[in-house]
Design an enzyme around this catalytic site. Structure first.
Site, PDB file in Angstrom:
ATOM      1  N   GLU A 261     -11.230   8.164  -8.800  1.00  0.00           N
ATOM      2  CA  GLU A 261     -11.280   6.724  -9.057  1.00  0.00           C
ATOM      3  C   GLU A 261     -12.625   6.303  -9.633  1.00  0.00           C
ATOM      4  OE1 GLU A 261     -10.134   4.629  -5.551  1.00  0.00           O
ATOM      5  OE2 GLU A 261      -8.084   5.414  -5.552  1.00  0.00           O
TER       6      GLU A 261
ATOM      7  N   HIS B 288      -4.946  -1.374  -7.169  1.00  0.00           N
ATOM      8  CA  HIS B 288      -4.478  -1.162  -5.799  1.00  0.00           C
ATOM      9  C   HIS B 288      -3.266  -2.012  -5.449  1.00  0.00           C
ATOM     10  CE1 HIS B 288      -8.469   0.679  -5.533  1.00  0.00           C
ATOM     11  NE2 HIS B 288      -8.061   1.279  -4.435  1.00  0.00           N
TER      12      HIS B 288
END
Length: 304
Positions: free
Chosen positions: A144, A177
């Protein structure tokens, strides 16, 4: 080169769309398998490990393709892949993040958790064979941060100032997310509850994303954001309700220490994000091609 062409290459919208597309590709890669199991199922985790491994190769190639000036500095410097200042970047990021979590760290001490049990050989061996642990504390922080910081920030810095980039970049990270909203509903969580949880997650991941972007731009190294991400994943969002369960004076001490940690973090971040500490020679402002073009256009309009 034609001025219109230069303006197109460095348009603000183009930088945002390039960054948005890369973040969408990252999230989509997690669902390309169409797994029928939950996100914590070993088969799902293994398949997603393959997806993010692909992204570790694809993301830098994507960034390299869309960076206009590939000659000013080595490309790996854009990505924060360098040895200069790596130790300082790692230690200062860990120290600064520990200060921010001063209250929760003291909470752990109050719970009488033995440090020797955490760093024991048996515990380490157990973690290294635990797919969920590997995902949360190794694979997710590395993949990420590499995609959403090391590869997206250089795209944005071509047109946006560093301070502006710090606030734009985390929006992509926080929005990424939101995919867990659907996952929570598939796990049996009511739609509204899942949505509220996802909104809350979007908020704190966006805030962390801004902090991580600041670390990356200041240090010029991707190791700092990775360390901070790993530590924050380990700590989780501070559980202040647990602090209120303690009797006085422990309860007040924990709350005061949480506030002190936040204040110290706000003070120290100014001094620990000085690029000179980390031998960071990346002058992001000079590499901002849009500013160069805009300055040139203003000069022509004024004097020609």
């Amino acid at each position: 080169m034609n001025k219109d062409k230069l303006n197109y290459q460095c348009s603000y919208l183009k930088c945002i769309l390039e960054s948005l597309l890369l973040s969408m590709i990252y999230v989509s890669s997690l669902y390309v398998w169409n797994s029928q199991y939950t996100r914590d199922h070993p088969l799902t985790i293994k398949k997603r490990f393959l997806s993010v491994s692909f992204m570790l190769i694809f993301s830098p190639l994507y960034t390299w393709y869309f960076i206009n000036d590939k000659t000013q500095v080595p490309f790996w410097y854009w990505l924060g892949l360098k040895w200069d200042g790596i130790f300082m970047s790692a230690t200062s990021s860990l120290f600064l993040t520990c200060i921010l979590f001063l209250g929760p760290l003291c909470l752990i001490c109050c719970k009488n958790i033995q440090l020797k049990n955490i760093i024991s050989i048996e515990n380490i061996k157990s973690n290294l064979t635990d797919l969920i642990w590997l995902r949360n504390y190794v694979v997710a922080p590395i993949s990420e941060e590499f995609t959403f910081r090391a590869c997206i920030i250089p795209l944005l810095l071509q047109c946006f100032q560093p301070k502006t980039t710090i606030f734009i970049c985390p929006i992509f990270f926080g929005a990424a997310h939101f995919n867990q909203w659907i996952e929570r509903m598939h796990a049996g969580v009511p739609c509204l509850d899942a949505f509220i949880m996802s909104v809350f997650q979007f908020m704190y991941t966006t805030i962390f994303g801004a902090y991580s972007a600041l670390l990356f731009i200041s240090t010029g190294n991707v190791i700092g954001p990775i360390i901070a991400h790993k530590f924050c994943n380990h700590m989780g969002f501070p559980d202040f309700r647990e602090m209120f369960q303690f009797q006085e004076p422990k309860r007040s001490c924990l709350l005061v220490l949480s506030l002190v940690g936040l204040i110290l973090w706000c003070i120290l971040i100014k001094y620990t994000t000085d690029p000179q500490i980390y031998y960071n020679q990346m002058n992001w402002t000079e590499m901002n091609q849009c500013n160069t073009i805009n300055s040139s256009n203003n000069f022509e309009q004024k004097f020609l």
